[in-house]
Every structure is written in structure tokens, then in C-alpha cells.
Design an enzyme around this catalytic site. Structure first.
Site, PDB file in Angstrom:
ATOM      1  N   ARG A 215       4.209   2.193  10.400  1.00 44.92           N
ATOM      2  CA  ARG A 215       4.371   0.671  10.595  1.00 44.92           C
ATOM      3  C   ARG A 215       5.009   0.256  11.935  1.00 44.92           C
ATOM      4  O   ARG A 215       4.723  -0.888  12.478  1.00 44.92           O
ATOM      5  CB  ARG A 215       4.719  -0.150   9.327  1.00 44.92           C
ATOM      6  CG  ARG A 215       3.937   0.142   7.971  1.00 44.92           C
ATOM      7  CD  ARG A 215       2.624  -0.163   8.155  1.00 44.92           C
ATOM      8  NE  ARG A 215       1.830  -0.198   6.990  1.00 44.92           N
ATOM      9  CZ  ARG A 215       0.410  -0.556   6.826  1.00 44.92           C
ATOM     10  NH1 ARG A 215      -0.192  -0.900   7.851  1.00 44.92           N
ATOM     11  NH2 ARG A 215       0.143  -0.372   5.559  1.00 44.92           N
TER      12      ARG A 215
ATOM     13  N   ARG B 201       0.795  -1.259   0.036  1.00 49.00           N
ATOM     14  CA  ARG B 201      -0.067  -0.017   0.071  1.00 49.00           C
ATOM     15  C   ARG B 201       1.065   1.128   0.020  1.00 49.00           C
ATOM     16  O   ARG B 201       0.608   2.430  -0.376  1.00 49.00           O
ATOM     17  CB  ARG B 201      -1.162   0.051   1.082  1.00 49.00           C
ATOM     18  CG  ARG B 201      -2.007  -1.051   0.998  1.00 49.00           C
ATOM     19  CD  ARG B 201      -2.684  -1.323   2.476  1.00 49.00           C
ATOM     20  NE  ARG B 201      -3.858  -0.061   2.682  1.00 49.00           N
ATOM     21  CZ  ARG B 201      -4.623   0.319   2.149  1.00 49.00           C
ATOM     22  NH1 ARG B 201      -5.355  -0.496   1.395  1.00 49.00           N
ATOM     23  NH2 ARG B 201      -5.151   1.607   2.537  1.00 49.00           N
TER      24      ARG B 201
END
Length: 309
Positions: A229, A116
Site C-alpha cells: 500500500r 482485503r
């Protein structure tokens, strides 16, 4: 030669050959990153990240900034101060002067989250051309948890020991069963006729099988990836990779990494409403969510950032 379980014998031999080679160059090199160049840095049970190549260091960021801003930054007395200034004021283009190329082995469901981030060059192992290995991700015991009650995409309380054992066993057996079907479909036994095309046979494999890719990005976009992340709210599995990437950046561009952690990872951004509330608090006003003008979620986020949960 030290072997890594996530690599084939051929890959281990290739890495050893690469590590024995040295190149005479006038390019900037970073000793701390050279120490781990080509080495697989373990992640999860069978995964790894390998630094394959890189360009630039902290000085490349400074050089680009001084060309870009010219005399306007002469008041910044040293590289640390300039890099901190760039990070603090979101001047991103100088960080794009540094690039890194990685070889990553990761479960497919992690790869689907990773991809993504569309600001990199990616080349993935082709299961149309080659046969996938039988490496499946099985979560560690402490990662087997129930669905969270308040977060539709997160984990809640850890399952009890008996449940965790049953689930881990089921995941392991499911992988073994699917892989056996996959290899059977490929018709690789000598007695069998040519089997099903690899591009079709791979469809029976579950999302926890490992894939590999080469991933090249610049430092600015790598920081964007890590900021999202490595966040505590990110899924554990991709967070494990992000934490290794942060260690890589600390080796590669230590001044930029320091500024990133100071002004991005360990900082908070406040909305206009939040700043208004903070001003009222500093003036001694006792404020509740109801009279703050903020939604309950915004209020909780502000209180969390202030350590007043």
C-alpha cells in the site's frame, strides 16, 4: 489539551486522560513510540491513525530468532545483522512476535481496500448501533485527475482548475445532501415520530464518508501491508495511510524498519528469465525485448527496475 478535527470532543477528552496516566511495568517500552502513543496522526482531510497499544520491539525479534535457530545464528554478531539476515532470507515468524493495535479513521472506500488484508483483528464502528458523523473525504486539488489511459484502476493527467473546482463542489454538496437525508430518515427531530432503523438509513450514505475501527496486527503482516500500500502504484488515499504506518514502524522497531526498507521496499525481485537476461548483459551482449524471451510487460518491468526505462 490539543484538539484534532477528526475526533469528537469526547474522544479528545478520553485521549488526554489516557496520556496523563502512566503505568509502572517490567515490559519492554519504546521511547520514540511512547512519544506519540494515543495521539491522532493526521491522514487526508479528516482521517487519522492512533497507536493504542503495542507489544515487543527489535529485541523481541532477535530473542525469538535465537530461540528458533539456536546455535545456527551465532555467527551473526549483532542485532542489526541478525534482523537484516531474517528479512533478507524471508524468515518471517520472528517478526510476528511484535504486535500493534491502532485506532484508524478512514473513508469507507479506503476501508474496503484495507480489509482485503485478512491478517489482522478488526472491530469497526457500528452504524447499526450509532449515528455516523458528517465527515466526508474531499480529495485535495492535486488529486483530482482523469482516468488513466493505460491503467484501468489508476489516475492519469490532472484535470484543469475549473473542472477540479466543479467536481470538488459536487462531491461536497453530494455529501451534505446525503447526510441531510440520512438524519431526516433517522427522525431525530423532537417533533418527529421514531425514524427509520439506523441499519437501513445508513444505506443512503456515499463511500467517501468516514468510518473508524480498531485494527490489531503483527509486525510481519504490517510490513506486508506497507509493502503493497505504500507502493507508488497503490491508490493515493490508502498510500497516505501506509506512509504514516511506515513512520510508526520506524519509531517502534527502527532496525526492522531499516531492514524492511533495504530488502523489501527499495529492492527488486527477479524471475529466472530476468536473471538470464542480466547474465547475458553482464557478458556484454546487447539484448532487446524481442530476443530476451520475456513478454513486453516483463521487459518493461525489468528495465524500470534497472533504471533503463
Amino acid at each position: 489539551m490539543s484538539l484534532h478535527s477528526g475526533l469528537t470532543e469526547e474522544q479528545n477528552a478520553s485521549i488526554e486522560e489516557q496520556r496523563l496516566q502512566t503505568q509502572k511495568t517490567r515490559r519492554v517500552s519504546v521511547e520514540a513510540l511512547e512519544e506519540v502513543l494515543f495521539d491522532p496522526l493526521p491522514v487526508l482531510d479528516h482521517g487519522f491513525i492512533r497507536v493504542v497499544d503495542y507489544m515487543g520491539d527489535d529485541s523481541a525479534i532477535v530473542q525469538a530468532a535465537r530461540v528458533s535457530y539456536g546455535r545456527g545464528t551465532k555467527h551473526v554478531s549483532n542485532d542489526r545483522g541478525l534482523i537484516s539476515y531474517l528479512m533478507r532470507h524471508r524468515h518471517t515468524s520472528p517478526f510476528e512476535m511484535c504486535e500493534i493495535k491502532l485506532h484508524v479513521k478512514l473513508p469507507i472506500f479506503v476501508a474496503r481496500q484495507w480489509i482485503r488484508h485478512r491478517t489482522a483483528n478488526v472491530n469497526e464502528y457500528s452504524a447499526r448501533y450509532s449515528v455516523l458523523s458528517d465527515d466526508f473525504y474531499i480529495p485535495a486539488d492535486d488529486q483530482l485527475a482523469a482516468q488513466a489511459d493505460t491503467n484501468r484502476q489508476g489516475r492519469g493527467a490532472q484535470l484543469d482548475g475549473a473542472e477540479r473546482e466543479i467536481i470538488a463542489k459536487a462531491m461536497r454538496e453530494n455529501g451534505e445532501r446525503a447526510y441531510a437525508v440520512y438524519r431526516s430518515m433517522l427522525g431525530e427531530e423532537k417533533s418527529q415520530k421514531p425514524g427509520l432503523a439506523r441499519e437501513i438509513a445508513r444505506a443512503v450514505l456515499p463511500l467517501n464518508i468516514y468510518t473508524e475501527w480498531y485494527w490489531k496486527t503483527d509486525l510481519h503482516n504490517l510490513f506486508q501491508f506497507i509493502a503493497l500500500r505504500a507502493d507508488p502504484h497503490a491508490q493515493y488515499e490508502i498510500r497516505a495511510y501506509a506512509e504514516i504506518l511506515l513512520e510508526v514502524v520506524r519509531r517502534w522497531t527502527p532496525l526492522a524498519a531499516e531492514a524492511f526498507e533495504q530488502y523489501r521496499m527499495k529492492s527488486a525481485e527477479f524471475s529466472k528469465s530476468a536473471i538470464d537476461v542480466l547474465r547475458r548483459m553482464l557478458d556484454g551482449e546487447n539484448i532487446s525485448q524481442e530476443d530476451s524471451g520475456m513478454s513486453p510487460r516483463e521487459w518493461r518491468e525489468l528495465m524500470s527496475a534497472l533504471g533503463r526505462e
